[in-house]
Write an enzyme that holds these catalytic residues in place. Sequence first.
Site, PDB file in Angstrom:
ATOM      1  N   PRO A 135       0.626  -1.218   0.122  1.00 21.44           N
ATOM      2  CG  PRO A 135       0.116  -0.892   2.191  1.00 21.44           C
ATOM      3  CD  PRO A 135       0.833  -1.638   1.284  1.00 21.44           C
ATOM      4  CD1 TRP A 136      -2.695   4.232  -1.245  1.00 19.84           C
ATOM      5  CD2 TRP A 136      -2.108   5.073   0.790  1.00 19.84           C
ATOM      6  NE1 TRP A 136      -3.655   4.530  -0.364  1.00 19.84           N
ATOM      7  CE2 TRP A 136      -3.383   4.952   0.651  1.00 19.84           C
ATOM      8  CE3 TRP A 136      -1.560   5.797   1.964  1.00 19.84           C
ATOM      9  CZ2 TRP A 136      -4.450   5.389   1.640  1.00 19.84           C
ATOM     10  CZ3 TRP A 136      -2.739   6.167   2.929  1.00 19.84           C
ATOM     11  CH2 TRP A 136      -3.835   6.080   2.634  1.00 19.84           C
ATOM     12  CE  LYS A 160      -0.223  -2.237  -8.502  1.00 15.67           C
ATOM     13  NZ  LYS A 160      -1.026  -1.001  -7.593  1.00 15.67           N
ATOM     14  N   PRO A 161       3.916  -1.669  -6.192  1.00 15.34           N
ATOM     15  CG  PRO A 161       5.058   0.053  -6.944  1.00 15.34           C
ATOM     16  CD  PRO A 161       4.880  -1.050  -7.451  1.00 15.34           C
ATOM     17  CB  SER A 211      -8.889  -2.053   1.374  1.00 14.13           C
ATOM     18  OG  SER A 211      -9.203  -2.702   0.347  1.00 14.13           O
ATOM     19  CB  ALA A 213     -12.911  -4.084  -0.591  1.00 11.56           C
ATOM     20  CD  GLU A 230      -1.229  -5.381   8.336  1.00 18.63           C
ATOM     21  OE1 GLU A 230      -2.381  -4.959   7.664  1.00 18.63           O
ATOM     22  OE2 GLU A 230      -0.287  -4.897   8.581  1.00 18.63           O
ATOM     23  CB  CYS A 263      -2.961  -1.470   9.631  1.00 18.40           C
ATOM     24  SG  CYS A 263      -2.919  -1.405   7.768  1.00 18.40           S
TER      25      CYS A 263
END
Length: 454
Positions: A135-136, A160-161, A211, A213, A230, A263
Site C-alpha cells: 500500500p501507499w 507492485k507498489p 484494504s 475489500a 494484512e 493499520c
Amino acid sequence: MPHDQLTVPVSDPRTGRERLAVPVGRAADTRAAVTAARGAQPAWARLTPRERARRLLRFADLVEENLAAYAQAEQAGTGKPAEEARGEVENCADLLRFFAGAQRADTAPAAGRRMRGRESWVRWEPIGVVAAIVPWNYPLMMAAWRIAPALAAGNTVVLKPALTTPDTALLLARDAAATLGPDVLVTLPGDRETGRLLVGEDVDAVAFTGSEAGGQDVVVRAALRRVSLELGGNCPALVLPDAPGDTCAALVRAVTYNAGQSCAAPARVITLRENYDRVVEGLAKAMGDRRAGADFGPLNNADQAARYDRILGSSGAGVDHVADVAPRPGEEHGFWRPGRILADLAPDDPAVTQEVFGPVLTVQAARDIDEAVALANSVRQALAASVWGSDTSTVLAVADEVDAGEVWVNCHLDQTAELPHGGRGSSGHGTDMSVLALSEYQRPKTVTVSLDRH
C-alpha cells in the site's frame, strides 16, 4: 517508456498538485514481469543460504548508502516528515539484514528415526514466484516486510507498489538488480487493475497488504495458491484508571505518526466511566499541541482525504476537539487534515466501526473491565491493541483477553524485526517480520528413507 504506455497522473500530497505520471501496467506488462521473475528463480534458489545472505547484506548496504535518495523518494510519494522517512529507510535495511541471517537458521524439525527402520528429515523449499502488492501508507517499509523474507527464502518477487507511491519501489528494483542479480526483484508500477492482473498471472503466492475489500478480491483471484494478507486494524487502546501519566501524550504521538495512516495505529480509546472525562481532556490537550503540517504529514491522496471527510462528517460525536493545521507556504492545498478527538459516541458510530485511517481518536466509556474488553473486541478487525495501567496482573489479564495479533502494554506501535506482526478476523492472516515470516514463503518437504536391508 513506450509511446503507447498508459499513464496516470498522481499528486504531491503536500500541495495537491500533479507531481508525476505513473506508468500503469496491463496484461502484457504483468506477464512480462512474472516471466522475468520465473526465469531468475531457479538460479536464485540454488544459491546456498550463505551466498544468498551475502547478496542480501550487500542489498541492505546499498539501500543505506542511498539513504538520502530513498528518503526523498518516500517523502515525494507520502509527504511524511523527513525524520519519519529516514527512519523507515533504516528499518528497510535492518529487515533485509535480519532475514539474511534468519534464513541461515535451521527451523525445520530435526532429522531422526521417527518410524522403525526409517530415517526422515524435512526440507524447507521456496514457493517460487511471489507477487507482493503493497500500500501507499508505508511504501518502502511494507515492501521490505514482504520482499525480505520472500527473497531470503529463495523466491523471486514481483513487487507492485501503490499507484501514488512507486518511487522507492523503483529504487529497490535498481539496487536489487545490482546486488541480487537481474530480475530477482521486479517492480511493476500500476493501479488496482494492474494488481488484479498480476494476481491472475502464473505466480505461486500472493502477499497483499491493503484494504479488506482488496484482500477479499485477492483471495478470489488467487484461488488455491498461497495467500498472505494484512488488511487493517481499527485498533483499540484500553486506558485503565491507573494508567501512566504520559498515556494520553503517547497515544496522540502514535496516532499522528504518519498522520495516523497505519493499520496498527491506535484508533479507539476505551476507558472506564471513572476516568473517561479525565482521558478525553488529556487527549484533547495533547492533540492540541500537534499540528498537521508542522508536526505530522498529510493524508496520502484525494480519495483518502474524501474518505476521512465522509466518515467524520457522518459521525454523531457529541464532543469533537479539533487541532490546528499549519501547512508551509505553497502547501495550503495539500491533503492536510487536523488531529481530532471524538467523544460521546454511539457504539455504532461510523468513526468507531470504520477504520478512519487518519489522525483521529474516538473515546468510549465502559462500566467495567469486562465491558471494556467487549468493546475492544466488538469490531471485525483484530490486528493490534494496547492496554494502559499500572497494576501488572490486571493489564496482563486484559492483554490476554483482547483479541488481536499484537498487544502492547503501556506503549503502542513499538515493533522490531525479531517480533511477529499479523492479524486475525477481517485483519487478515499471515505473519510479517520475525523468523516466523519465512514460513509464509516456504513449503516443507518431508523425505523418508527406508533403512531395511533387502
